[in-house]
Design an enzyme around this catalytic site. Structure first.
Site, PDB file in Angstrom:
ATOM      1  N   THR A  13       0.820  -1.198   0.000  1.00  0.00           N
ATOM      2  CA  THR A  13       0.000   0.000   0.000  1.00  0.00           C
ATOM      3  C   THR A  13       0.855   1.248   0.000  1.00  0.00           C
ATOM      4  OG1 THR A  13      -1.577  -1.184   1.378  1.00  0.00           O
ATOM      5  CG2 THR A  13      -1.726   1.208   1.404  1.00  0.00           C
TER       6      THR A  13
ATOM      7  N   ARG B 292     -11.263 -10.558  -2.254  1.00  0.00           N
ATOM      8  CA  ARG B 292     -10.635 -10.160  -0.984  1.00  0.00           C
ATOM      9  C   ARG B 292     -10.435  -8.664  -0.950  1.00  0.00           C
ATOM     10  NH1 ARG B 292      -5.635  -7.381   0.670  1.00  0.00           N
ATOM     11  NH2 ARG B 292      -5.228  -8.059   2.806  1.00  0.00           N
ATOM     12  N   VAL B 293     -10.760  -8.050   0.174  1.00  0.00           N
ATOM     13  CA  VAL B 293     -10.508  -6.631   0.410  1.00  0.00           C
ATOM     14  C   VAL B 293      -9.767  -6.504   1.725  1.00  0.00           C
ATOM     15  CG1 VAL B 293     -11.553  -4.377   0.849  1.00  0.00           C
ATOM     16  CG2 VAL B 293     -12.550  -5.892  -0.867  1.00  0.00           C
TER      17      VAL B 293
ATOM     18  N   ASP C 132      -7.375  -3.718   4.389  1.00  0.00           N
ATOM     19  CA  ASP C 132      -7.679  -2.550   5.212  1.00  0.00           C
ATOM     20  C   ASP C 132      -7.658  -1.238   4.446  1.00  0.00           C
ATOM     21  OD1 ASP C 132      -4.744  -3.002   5.062  1.00  0.00           O
ATOM     22  OD2 ASP C 132      -4.677  -1.143   6.202  1.00  0.00           O
TER      23      ASP C 132
ATOM     24  N   GLY D 191       0.834  -3.221   5.248  1.00  0.00           N
ATOM     25  CA  GLY D 191       1.107  -4.587   5.672  1.00  0.00           C
ATOM     26  C   GLY D 191      -0.110  -5.475   5.506  1.00  0.00           C
ATOM     27  N   VAL D 192      -0.194  -6.521   6.314  1.00  0.00           N
ATOM     28  CA  VAL D 192      -1.278  -7.496   6.200  1.00  0.00           C
ATOM     29  C   VAL D 192      -2.560  -6.870   6.735  1.00  0.00           C
ATOM     30  CG1 VAL D 192      -2.110  -9.767   6.899  1.00  0.00           C
ATOM     31  CG2 VAL D 192       0.313  -9.431   6.354  1.00  0.00           C
ATOM     32  N   GLY D 193      -3.469  -6.569   5.822  1.00  0.00           N
ATOM     33  CA  GLY D 193      -4.638  -5.775   6.155  1.00  0.00           C
ATOM     34  C   GLY D 193      -5.604  -6.428   7.107  1.00  0.00           C
TER      35      GLY D 193
END
Length: 340
Positions: A200, A228-229, A231, A252-254
């Site tokens: 991001t 998939r969505v 953050d 990072g990992v949402g």
């Protein structure tokens, strides 16, 4: 004149030096870092340098923070060398390039799009959602319909390079995100560590009038499940702005950011008196406390900017960097501190 090659990459000690400027007492946290710089813009990762410079053109001419962050993140959205954001982003496991973005202004207005296909600049669509509709978020086909009706051009976002990487991935179909790969390279140049990446750009700006705005945009995790969505388009998770206090964004990992409503948490901690870096550290710590085993295997980072122009960041893993741009320095890259 700005040198394209001139960055300052600071380690933990460097971050401490940057935050020492203008300290004032704080009853809850002991100190609160304040920066003399206004206007100022900060953005996640190495590609934030070029994005910040586009935003700075708006800010340095007295422009609005909202216009600055939109202009800034449009740069990586259009950069085909960047496989984590916008056109050129890597597809999901079915070969669809789906984009997510959100934007928020100093008045609390916000707009968002998720799982948007065929449009290069989701951030600009998100802004129109904010300004032209009664809604906050549009997704999928509805977001695409709105974009096309608003005059955006339909494009094929799957570049030859991204398609090649996807077909290579299909051979094993192994999904294992690589920590900090977004910081190793965002270019097609033959550089060490130029593997595929996924993440991001989050950008926060404080303008000369003292108003804050933020933007966040991504193509999401490479080879994710279709639909998939993360953050990035979710207000309060990937981005949050409160003009009385400050703004925060995540990378990072949402999924873990969503579970902690991370950016909202960071802003609320700053409201309580935490400095930007301290607030980011506390938010990261809560992720680690809830899921200690998971936290050691993933990256999540937060970046924050308060109303005084002070900024800071913190991440789970080493290697998270962010770009800073103000009157004295337009191309600074800072390495944030980390929990592990």
């Amino acid at each position: 004149m700005i040198s394209r090659r001139k960055f300052i990459l600071s380690g933990a000690a460097g971050v401490s030096v940057l935050s020492l400027s203008g300290r004032i007492p704080d009853s809850k946290r002991g100190v609160h870092s304040a920066s003399p710089y206004k206007p100022i813009v900060v953005a996640t990762w190495n590609f934030g340098i070029a994005a910040n410079q586009a935003a700075w053109k708006v800010l340095s001419n007295g422009g609005r923070a909202l216009d600055a962050v939109e202009a800034g993140v449009r740069v990586p959205e259009a950069d085909l060398r960047n496989v984590t954001v916008g056109k050129g982003g890597y597809p999901d496991r079915d070969g669809h390039v789906t984009l997510d973005a959100c934007i928020m202004d100093e008045k609390g207005n916000c707009g968002s799009v998720a799982a948007l296909e065929h449009i290069s600049h989701p951030i600009s669509v998100a802004r129109l959602v904010m300004e032209k509709t009664p809604h906050v978020m549009l997704v999928g086909e509805g977001a695409l319909q709105f974009a096309l009706e608003s005059g955006f051009e339909r494009e094929n976002l799957l570049t030859p390079g991204a398609e090649k990487a996807w077909k290579e991935w299909l051979k094993e179909k192994k999904y294992q995100p690589v920590i900090n790969i977004e910081n190793k390279s965002f270019t097609t140049e033959k550089l060490p560590g130029n593997e595929y990446n996924h993440d991001t750009i989050g950008m926060l700006a404080l303008d000369a009038q003292g108003n804050l705005s933020g933007a966040c945009t991504t193509s999401g995790m490479a080879f994710k499940m279709h639909g998939r969505v993360g953050d990035s388009p979710i207000i309060g998770a990937g981005l949050y702005v409160d003009n009385e206090v400050g703004a925060a964004t995540a990378t990072g990992v949402g999924e873990e950011v969503i579970r902690t409503v991370g950016s909202f948490l960071v802003v609320e901690l700053m409201r309580q008196g935490y400095s930007p870096e301290e607030a980011c550290r506390e938010a990261v710590g809560r992720i680690a406390k809830k899921k200690p085993d998971t936290a050691k295997q993933i990256q999540v980072g937060f970046l924050a900017l308060n109303k005084k122009g002070a900024y800071g960041a913190f991440a789970l893993q080493k290697g998270f960097s962010y770009a800073v741009c103000h009157q004295q320095q337009q191309d600074m890259l800072v390495r944030g501190e980390s929990l592990y």
